[in-house]
Design a protein around this motif. Structure first.
Motif, PDB file in Angstrom:
ATOM      1  N   LEU A 191      33.664  22.480  62.872  1.00 47.30           N
ATOM      2  CA  LEU A 191      34.234  23.355  63.902  1.00 47.30           C
ATOM      3  C   LEU A 191      35.566  23.943  63.441  1.00 47.30           C
ATOM      4  O   LEU A 191      35.834  25.140  63.610  1.00 47.30           O
ATOM      5  N   ILE A 192      36.417  23.099  62.836  1.00 46.32           N
ATOM      6  CA  ILE A 192      37.720  23.582  62.333  1.00 46.32           C
ATOM      7  C   ILE A 192      37.497  24.662  61.260  1.00 46.32           C
ATOM      8  O   ILE A 192      38.179  25.686  61.230  1.00 46.32           O
ATOM      9  N   ASP A 193      36.492  24.433  60.416  1.00 47.63           N
ATOM     10  CA  ASP A 193      36.148  25.394  59.362  1.00 47.63           C
ATOM     11  C   ASP A 193      35.801  26.762  59.950  1.00 47.63           C
ATOM     12  O   ASP A 193      36.059  27.800  59.347  1.00 47.63           O
ATOM     13  N   LYS A 194      35.213  26.759  61.164  1.00 56.44           N
ATOM     14  CA  LYS A 194      34.799  28.016  61.817  1.00 56.44           C
ATOM     15  C   LYS A 194      35.923  28.651  62.637  1.00 56.44           C
ATOM     16  O   LYS A 194      35.791  29.782  63.105  1.00 56.44           O
ATOM     17  N   VAL A 272      39.676  24.027  55.497  1.00 53.00           N
ATOM     18  CA  VAL A 272      38.802  22.867  55.311  1.00 53.00           C
ATOM     19  C   VAL A 272      38.093  22.875  53.958  1.00 53.00           C
ATOM     20  O   VAL A 272      37.996  21.872  53.278  1.00 53.00           O
ATOM     21  N   ARG A 273      37.577  24.035  53.525  1.00 58.69           N
ATOM     22  CA  ARG A 273      36.855  24.181  52.240  1.00 58.69           C
ATOM     23  C   ARG A 273      35.652  23.257  52.116  1.00 58.69           C
ATOM     24  O   ARG A 273      35.605  22.403  51.236  1.00 58.69           O
ATOM     25  N   GLY A 274      34.691  23.472  52.980  1.00 54.98           N
ATOM     26  CA  GLY A 274      33.433  22.725  52.852  1.00 54.98           C
ATOM     27  C   GLY A 274      33.588  21.287  53.278  1.00 54.98           C
ATOM     28  O   GLY A 274      34.695  20.824  53.561  1.00 54.98           O
ATOM     29  N   LEU A 275      32.486  20.598  53.318  1.00 50.66           N
ATOM     30  CA  LEU A 275      32.516  19.303  53.986  1.00 50.66           C
ATOM     31  C   LEU A 275      32.792  18.111  53.094  1.00 50.66           C
ATOM     32  O   LEU A 275      33.414  17.158  53.506  1.00 50.66           O
ATOM     33  N   GLU A 284      43.269  28.195  50.024  1.00 50.33           N
ATOM     34  CA  GLU A 284      42.593  29.467  50.291  1.00 50.33           C
ATOM     35  C   GLU A 284      43.618  30.564  50.141  1.00 50.33           C
ATOM     36  O   GLU A 284      44.810  30.338  50.364  1.00 50.33           O
ATOM     37  N   THR A 285      43.155  31.757  49.779  1.00 50.19           N
ATOM     38  CA  THR A 285      44.086  32.850  49.536  1.00 50.19           C
ATOM     39  C   THR A 285      43.617  34.092  50.283  1.00 50.19           C
ATOM     40  O   THR A 285      42.445  34.458  50.185  1.00 50.19           O
ATOM     41  N   ASN A 286      44.518  34.700  51.020  1.00 48.01           N
ATOM     42  CA  ASN A 286      44.179  35.946  51.706  1.00 48.01           C
ATOM     43  C   ASN A 286      45.104  37.067  51.274  1.00 48.01           C
ATOM     44  O   ASN A 286      46.291  36.842  51.041  1.00 48.01           O
ATOM     45  N   LEU A 287      44.534  38.274  51.173  1.00 45.23           N
ATOM     46  CA  LEU A 287      45.376  39.446  50.971  1.00 45.23           C
ATOM     47  C   LEU A 287      45.963  39.797  52.333  1.00 45.23           C
ATOM     48  O   LEU A 287      45.223  40.019  53.292  1.00 45.23           O
ATOM     49  N   VAL A 288      47.283  39.839  52.416  1.00 45.49           N
ATOM     50  CA  VAL A 288      47.942  40.009  53.705  1.00 45.49           C
ATOM     51  C   VAL A 288      47.481  41.291  54.412  1.00 45.49           C
ATOM     52  O   VAL A 288      47.241  41.297  55.614  1.00 45.49           O
ATOM     53  N   SER A 289      47.316  42.369  53.663  1.00 44.93           N
ATOM     54  CA  SER A 289      46.918  43.637  54.284  1.00 44.93           C
ATOM     55  C   SER A 289      45.410  43.720  54.562  1.00 44.93           C
ATOM     56  O   SER A 289      44.959  44.659  55.196  1.00 44.93           O
ATOM     57  N   TYR A 290      44.642  42.782  54.036  1.00 42.29           N
ATOM     58  CA  TYR A 290      43.182  42.850  54.198  1.00 42.29           C
ATOM     59  C   TYR A 290      42.614  41.498  54.612  1.00 42.29           C
ATOM     60  O   TYR A 290      41.810  40.904  53.887  1.00 42.29           O
ATOM     61  N   PRO A 291      43.018  41.023  55.811  1.00 38.09           N
ATOM     62  CA  PRO A 291      42.514  39.711  56.241  1.00 38.09           C
ATOM     63  C   PRO A 291      40.988  39.693  56.361  1.00 38.09           C
ATOM     64  O   PRO A 291      40.366  38.650  56.204  1.00 38.09           O
ATOM     65  N   GLU A 292      40.407  40.867  56.577  1.00 36.92           N
ATOM     66  CA  GLU A 292      38.945  40.944  56.759  1.00 36.92           C
ATOM     67  C   GLU A 292      38.173  40.592  55.483  1.00 36.92           C
ATOM     68  O   GLU A 292      36.977  40.353  55.525  1.00 36.92           O
ATOM     69  N   PHE A 293      38.858  40.570  54.335  1.00 38.14           N
ATOM     70  CA  PHE A 293      38.181  40.175  53.089  1.00 38.14           C
ATOM     71  C   PHE A 293      37.815  38.696  53.102  1.00 38.14           C
ATOM     72  O   PHE A 293      36.986  38.247  52.324  1.00 38.14           O
ATOM     73  N   GLY A 294      38.479  37.914  53.955  1.00 40.65           N
ATOM     74  CA  GLY A 294      38.317  36.458  53.872  1.00 40.65           C
ATOM     75  C   GLY A 294      39.072  35.930  52.665  1.00 40.65           C
ATOM     76  O   GLY A 294      39.897  36.639  52.083  1.00 40.65           O
ATOM     77  N   SER A 295      38.788  34.698  52.279  1.00 39.76           N
ATOM     78  CA  SER A 295      39.524  34.096  51.165  1.00 39.76           C
ATOM     79  C   SER A 295      39.078  34.716  49.848  1.00 39.76           C
ATOM     80  O   SER A 295      37.898  34.799  49.552  1.00 39.76           O
TER      81      SER A 295
END
Lengths: 432, 432
Positions: A191-194, A272-275, A284-295
């Protein structure tokens, strides 16, 4: 000639030259930053025995795998770079020096349902550090630093913008649930992963439905909202938890003081990165301007790389960039533009009056000053050849005919402005 | 842990770090010389539809191919880089600018019987230039020049020695046999192809057994012994033959005057390059000091790249280096030595007294002066850590402890001489 389709397989990336050049730039930035971070290159077979690849894999992986039989041997295409690494380290244990630091940039195969942005053949760019029996926590800190280094270069050269490198440690969750006496933690972890993909209300509702009891719920909720400083206020005294906090503090402290922008390194208790693969630090890494890319780059610490092949304890830490997907996302978002040129050459040399040998010798001279050129050998009329240069998008054309040779000069034409100048070949480097 | 074998598949190269570093050097020399010769990078899927890959292939290829089925689709791993190129050019015809110049360095798969020096997964390094309807002969001349460029760099950096680039033109043989009225030329061509591998007597005997008639035999023999200058004395006036002579003269003249060592480009009437693919200029390359390697780079001119996929006429010329085999041969012959180091780093930084942050900041400083280093995060005793540096083969160790930090210095130790000096971090670049 037959009616065979000439399209590549669905889910298999195949780029035009204008796009491929940009792809190669990104790939080479990642490679050079990995190398300069003190990792050595490794290149392994794409095929392996099926039993090797599937020794540890579960249901989903087994369904997605590309398998084949050659002679009597059941083979499969690798679905990641970690399983072959595990086999390699087990096989070459006696010849390697630990900690063993390697990078691999290579293709992997997953027969997922084809959908936009999902590839069945794609590049992963991995670094891992493998220890023998133990591996100091400082090695974990190298991972966010390597991520920062790669994405700083990508930003400098391709304006991909800032990143947020989110760091957590699985020992926090393990310690908390141990102290709270929770035995079935998988559904809570799932659930936390989601959490990021659903609304706060949906998360809240699903959390209630787990039936965890009020006290447990309030600790979990406080943990998920906690900053690094407030972890001490959760009232957890469990040893695993405290070890996790200490590791986390070390990793964040080292990363923030490594000389790269400190604000990009953040504690995030919700990742979480998987179970079950990771056991300590996770990223995990996100592009600040493109959060929609995911990690765009993830990884973490695992206790035992190769338990399926060897009884030796080989702890490791690693990260992976899903290059094909990242490139596709950056291109579609307009961050990357395909090169305007269909060539990497700076000059198209057009020999006139059969001055081929002078053209070749000039090309060699240019090359020695670091200028890449190509020769147009066509015997068509000049305007057609200039038209070709135009279509090619080459920045300069160099004309070498009888007149030029008699004067010991070349004619250099700027294709953008149309401006022409007669200069010596050795002046060309300065003229560009 | 199970009893799964951790060996790579037989015929699949997998190198130790010390060898891999040398392999990467060769690969990057080939890549940079291809790129600097005005070719753009291309990267295609390793998997394709079986019908695509086998559209033109014959019996041997079909037996060696790795095939698999995914869903309803019959797939195969590519067995060369040319067939996928043909599909690509047919598929992207409208988006490409011709002549289309590309290089590809990638793995291909052939399930040959495993034997020493034969690989089932191996790298090919190809360049091709594809024309639309026609392609001037000057493009053929670029191939031996590109070969000369690559092997000059390999010799400079790895002492591979001089090469002999043997050049022939299939039109000579076609013209001669046409003029002589020979209809079955396959067995003669096959015999010439074998000439180098058998004795002069065996060749003579097999030639007699073909029952060609005395006059024919004497022309063929004279041709096979001919120099470029003496081709005119064979008494062949056939148009195809004369065209071949003229093309050959052009290619040799351009190559010899390109600024690279002229003696390495030689006419050799005995090279054949397979029975039916090539139609004009053909190339083979030998390392002068290692004739037993066989040809290390071959290729030629073909009339029609993609006749199996399109009715357009797309003539091309290309060459291919079989990198895995070449690397293996050079290593076994002792021309290449595996790197003495298990790391590419120049310095191992050993932080003492928990001076981790200074170590990280020093590492960043070194990196900015172009020095690759790695940090040893171990908490073991110093002599154990120095022992690790020794095993790693890293040239320098840098010690950073409380004393060093207090003085604003670092201790740099030359691992070969054991000499130590205390200097500032910014002096390190000069000290190496």
């Amino acid at each position: 000639m037959s009616n065979i389709s000439t399209k590549p397989l669905s889910g298999f990336m195949e780029l035009l030259p204008e796009e491929q050049q940009v792809f190669e730039q990104i790939k080479s930035i990642i490679e050079s930053e990995y190398r300069d971070s003190g990792f050595i290159p490794m290149d392994q077979p794409l095929l392996d025995r099926k039993e090797v690849l599937l020794a540890k894999a579960g249901g989903e992986t087994e369904k997605q795998i590309y398998e084949l039989t050659k002679g009597d041997t059941e083979l499969a295409l690798r679905f990641d770079l970690t399983v072959p690494l595990a086999r390699y380290v087990a096989n070459n244990y006696g010849s390697l020096t630990f900690p063993f630091r390697r990078y691999t940039i290579g293709k992997v195969y997953r027969g997922e349902r084809a959908q936009a942005g999902r590839f069945r053949e794609f590049y992963q760019c991995d670094v891992d550090i493998i220890g023998n029996e133990n591996l100091a926590i400082g090695y974990d800190a190298e991972m966010p630093i390597a991520i920062a280094r790669v994405f700083k270069r990508l930003d400098e050269e391709m304006q991909t913008g800032a990143v947020k490198i989110r760091i957590n440690n699985r020992k926090l969750f393990s310690g908390i649930t141990e102290e709270l006496g929770l035995t079935d933690t998988q559904s809570l972890l799932g659930l936390i992963d989601k959490k990021e993909k659903i609304t706060a209300e949906e998360f809240e509702k699903s959390l209630q439905e787990l039936g965890l009891g009020e006290e447990t719920l309030s600790v979990i909720t406080a943990f998920l909202d906690s900053s690094l400083e407030k972890l001490g206020q959760l009232g957890i005294s469990n040893g695993v938890f405290l070890e996790g906090v200490s590791e986390l503090q070390t990793v964040l402290n080292l990363a923030k003081n490594s000389g790269f922008e400190p604000e990009q390194f953040v504690f995030d208790p919700t990742i979480v990165r998987g179970l079950d693969y990771y056991t300590g630090t996770i990223f995990e890494t996100n592009l600040v301007s493109y959060p929609e890319f995911g990690s765009v780059c993830s990884g973490g610490r695992y206790d035992n790389l190769a338990s399926q092949y060897t009884s030796r304890s080989l702890p490791g830490v690693g990260i992976s960039i899903g290059l094909s997907r990242l490139f596709d996302q950056l291109l579609k978002a307009g961050v990357l533009q395909a090169s305007p040129n269909k060539t990497a050459s700076q000059i198209l040399i057009i020999p006139l009056d059969e001055q081929y040998i002078v053209a070749l010798q000039t090309q060699k001279l240019l090359r020695e000053s670091g200028i890449v050129s190509e020769i147009n050998w066509s015997t068509s009329k000049l305007d057609k050849r200039i038209g070709y240069a135009d279509k090619l998008g080459v920045p300069y054309v160099m004309l070498i005919g009888e007149n030029e040779v008699a004067d010991g000069l070349v004619t250099l034409r700027n294709m953008q402005t149309g401006e022409e100048s007669k200069i010596t070949a050795s002046e060309v480097a300065n003229a560009l």
